[in-house]
Design an enzyme around this catalytic site. Structure first.
Site, PDB file in Angstrom:
ATOM      1  N   SER A  51      -5.200  -3.815  42.122  1.00 41.25           N
ATOM      2  CA  SER A  51      -5.271  -5.199  42.594  1.00 41.25           C
ATOM      3  C   SER A  51      -4.471  -6.127  41.692  1.00 41.25           C
ATOM      4  CB  SER A  51      -6.725  -5.648  42.679  1.00 41.25           C
ATOM      5  OG  SER A  51      -7.427  -5.265  41.527  1.00 41.25           O
ATOM      6  N   GLU A 101     -11.187   7.987  30.436  1.00 34.04           N
ATOM      7  CA  GLU A 101     -10.945   6.549  30.641  1.00 34.04           C
ATOM      8  C   GLU A 101     -12.116   5.721  30.122  1.00 34.04           C
ATOM      9  OE1 GLU A 101      -7.949   7.001  34.455  1.00 34.04           O
ATOM     10  OE2 GLU A 101     -10.099   6.850  34.774  1.00 34.04           O
ATOM     11  N   THR A 141      -4.401  12.566  36.619  1.00 29.49           N
ATOM     12  CA  THR A 141      -4.707  13.887  37.121  1.00 29.49           C
ATOM     13  C   THR A 141      -4.626  14.821  35.932  1.00 29.49           C
ATOM     14  OG1 THR A 141      -4.363  14.329  39.456  1.00 29.49           O
ATOM     15  CG2 THR A 141      -3.012  15.577  37.957  1.00 29.49           C
ATOM     16  N   ASN A 156     -10.445   1.430  36.483  1.00 28.07           N
ATOM     17  CA  ASN A 156     -10.389   1.958  37.843  1.00 28.07           C
ATOM     18  C   ASN A 156     -10.665   0.934  38.923  1.00 28.07           C
ATOM     19  OD1 ASN A 156      -9.795   4.843  37.493  1.00 28.07           O
ATOM     20  ND2 ASN A 156     -11.575   4.708  36.147  1.00 28.07           N
ATOM     21  N   LYS A 194      -2.266  16.744  30.085  1.00 29.15           N
ATOM     22  CA  LYS A 194      -2.408  15.317  30.341  1.00 29.15           C
ATOM     23  C   LYS A 194      -3.646  15.142  31.204  1.00 29.15           C
ATOM     24  CE  LYS A 194      -1.544  13.276  33.671  1.00 29.15           C
ATOM     25  NZ  LYS A 194      -1.331  12.528  34.922  1.00 29.15           N
ATOM     26  N   THR A 214      -0.082   9.553  31.735  1.00 27.11           N
ATOM     27  CA  THR A 214      -0.200   8.424  32.680  1.00 27.11           C
ATOM     28  C   THR A 214      -1.169   7.414  32.061  1.00 27.11           C
ATOM     29  OG1 THR A 214      -1.728   9.813  33.921  1.00 27.11           O
ATOM     30  CG2 THR A 214       0.467   9.558  34.803  1.00 27.11           C
TER      31      THR A 214
END
EC number: 2.3.1.35
Lengths: 413, 413
Positions: A413, A285, A195, A408, A184, A158
């Site tokens: 948005s 991330e 996740t 994040n 992952k 993802t």
């Protein structure tokens, strides 16, 4: 969201051999988007022994509930993993979706619904339209092939910036066995996007109970010793399957995790789990640094791990790492807030080989430049000796960067 | 480090009246830099009753140890607060520094060393040269004046972008009393730069034990219910002093916290503590939003608070707030990871008045636009009903922005 690959990505990927007794396929079921690969199917030719560990969240996804319920049965014929929809916080509709998916998979493969395992990632709170799987799974079962690990790892990505694969070999009673795994994850959790999922398969012949013991013991110093952002997913899933194909080579089935013949297998499995877990941290991330935090001298191993995780989850420690700042005061702070026994006047702290603090004070011989040189590395070892007992633990984390906030904060948005 | 004032700063500051029985002064002692105000001295004309609550860190600063040791004596004549050096993780030298500072203050004021209280913020691990205080404190004692609250609040600022002051009045047995307070703090902790300190003084006549009960009860729903970054300082200090000057107006001394005459005072004190605590959250490093998180229906108040803090400390909830994203999936995640009892199928979640989830599913009537409008506000109310019991709690936090990473990642380098 950054399109670039993590600077901490592996320089090369393992060449993943096919694993006897398992075939895989991917497809586009249109779960969220059209024409995007969003389903992975794993098919075991014969019932494989199965073990699993799942999120400790009190609000687990419907797929996690489904897997937990099937585990006591101990046999797996199919695994269906979808992205685009996490089927979490979907109430009764979530349970209906897992039931329907399992029915479709069982029909395609010709097995019982209790031999099916499911995992889902993606948007949460959105009902999953499981009717989309029906036709697709039939075709996937027909298409499934053995040499498909790398594609499978890519299919379940993802926010990951690289696929995570690992392979090991071991021997059981003189018979060579293989262990392959994929994972992952980039945030420990980020509903709607990420996740932690991992699927590991061996051709060894090991009974479910023994397999579960091996996995439960192996997860603690590996997947359960890493953190990207302290946030635990509703869907974390790690499963281990044993196809038993090595029986054809004369491997005698292992019934108990205490069996002495498991030494090589256990070591190889734990090494593979650690490899996959570190690949997840290294794809954290926004990460630019990996921190290996070792705590020694705590009252117990459990206390050492709690202290190590307090350090690894501290935003101030993680931002200091991003700034290449040998800020050991923040390590002291994180030790102090862990709640575990610590005596300020016995603490010692190292960055790499540089001891920066000892006996509750700055080390008189400490060179700021030497410590900063350690912080400039991609991989930063941090060691803290509590000076009270023999408890030790090692955990892994990454730094906290503006890119993490961007990924994040800008996402929906 | 940003030079601009937090967008969440108060639009106006309270006008702070002098408080009978207390005088204050600031000075430059050259602790870290020359010609920078770095010491605040508070002098009580007569011994004031004293109460304190301190960091729960297992590695507290030398000043925290010193205050804790003096508290049972129950009387205060002087408070010395310095910035530039936290005197934390300084071992034996740290204790010597607190002893010497207390001696200097006691000599200047003409009191016992056990009537002196100390607080320090700044660099940690660096020995504090307390000889620098000696001459300075004498002069400060002479210069100290009553009308000095706003200057005192400014003097103890570090990464704070605005001074934090609050004042309330109450009555005890028909006699009017005043409560004034100041606070500093922008990260819950950031060794080398920030920490939470607060000093509150009343002219009421209240015995130390009663004062301590009032403060210990008051801190839980206020200062202990806010979090900027989940990192607990080694130096957090909140002290409450009662000069007793209101006795001159006929206020009878209060000996017990159970005294019914304390109703007005207790309410005013708690309101002032809440005011100061919220000012700290609103000055959270990099903050652009304030979140008020209310949890209802938990098994107990303690469970509700743990769930609320799990939400408030989640990097993913906080980055979503920064991105004005009504990402309720991350709220579910944070409830799930708290470890407290929660039943997915009973959860309900609101942003402001907009119910986004109910009975473990997305609310069918939920408007993404309405929820996003709430997220666009500066102050965002989040409510979670667990649906299991009567436990409730409210906590406050701020968003997590790139500016937080910049402040804490770029600081020492």
């Amino acid at each position: 969201m950054s399109g670039s690959i993590s600077p901490l990505a592996p320089k090369s990927y393992a060449s993943m051999p096919a694993l006897r007794g398992l075939r895989m396929a991917t497809a586009s079921a249109g779960i969220k988007y059209k024409n995007r690969t969003d389903v992975l199917m794993m098919v075991f030719d014969k019932p494989a022994a199965v073990a699993g560990v799942f999120t400790r969240s009190k609000c687990p996804s419907a797929a996690v509930d489904f897997c937990r319920a099937n585990l006591p049965h101990g046999a797996a014929r199919a695994v269906v993993v979808n992205s685009g929809n996490a089927n979490a916080f979907t109430g009764l509709k979530g349970r209906e979706a897992t039931t329907l998916t399992a029915k479709s998979a069982a029909t395609a493969v010709g097995c019982g619904e209790n031999e099916v395992y499911l995992a889902s990632t993606g948007v949460i709170g959105e009902p999953l339209d499981a009717t989309k799987f029906s036709g697709v799974l039939d075709q996937m079962h027909k298409d499934a092939t053995g040499d498909f690990w790398f594609e499978a790892a890519k299919a379940i990505m993802t926010t990951d910036t690289y696929p995570k694969v690992a392979t090991r070999s071991a021997e059981i009673g003189g018979v060579k066995v293989a262990i392959n795994g994929i994972a992952k994850g980039a945030g420990m959790i980020a509903p709607d996007m990420a996740t932690m999922l991992s699927f590991v398969v061996t051709d060894a012949d090991i009974a479910p109970a023994a397999l579960q013991s091996l996995l439960s013991a192996g997860v603690d110093p590996t997947f359960n010793s890493m953190t990207v952002d302290s946030d635990t997913s509703t869907s974390d899933t790690l499963m281990l399957f044993a196809t038993g194909a090595a029986a054809e080579d004369g491997q005698t089935r292992i019934e108990s995790a205490d069996d002495a013949r498991l030494a090589s297998f256990r070591a190889a499995l734990n090494d593979l789990l650690r490899d996959l877990a570190l690949q997840v941290v290294r794809d954290g991330e926004g990460a630019t640094k990996m921190l290996e935090i070792t705590v020694t001298g705590a009252e117990s191993d459990a206390a050492a791990k709690k202290i190590a995780l307090s350090i690894a989850n501290s935003p101030l420690v993680k931002t200091a790492a991003a700034g290449e700042d040998a800020n050991w005061g923040r390590i002291v702070m994180a030790v102090g807030k862990s709640g575990e026994m610590a005596d300020r006047d016995r603490l010692a702290i190292w960055f790499g080989d540089v001891r920066v603090a000892v006996n509750g004070e700055r080390d008189a011989g400490y060179s700021e430049e030497a410590a900063t040189n350690v912080m400039r590395r991609q991989d930063i070892p941090v060691k803290v000796d509590i000076g009270l007992g023999n408890g030790t633990a090692t955990v892994w984390t990454c730094d906290l960067t503006k890119e993490y906030v961007a990924i994040n904060g800008d996402y929906r948005s």
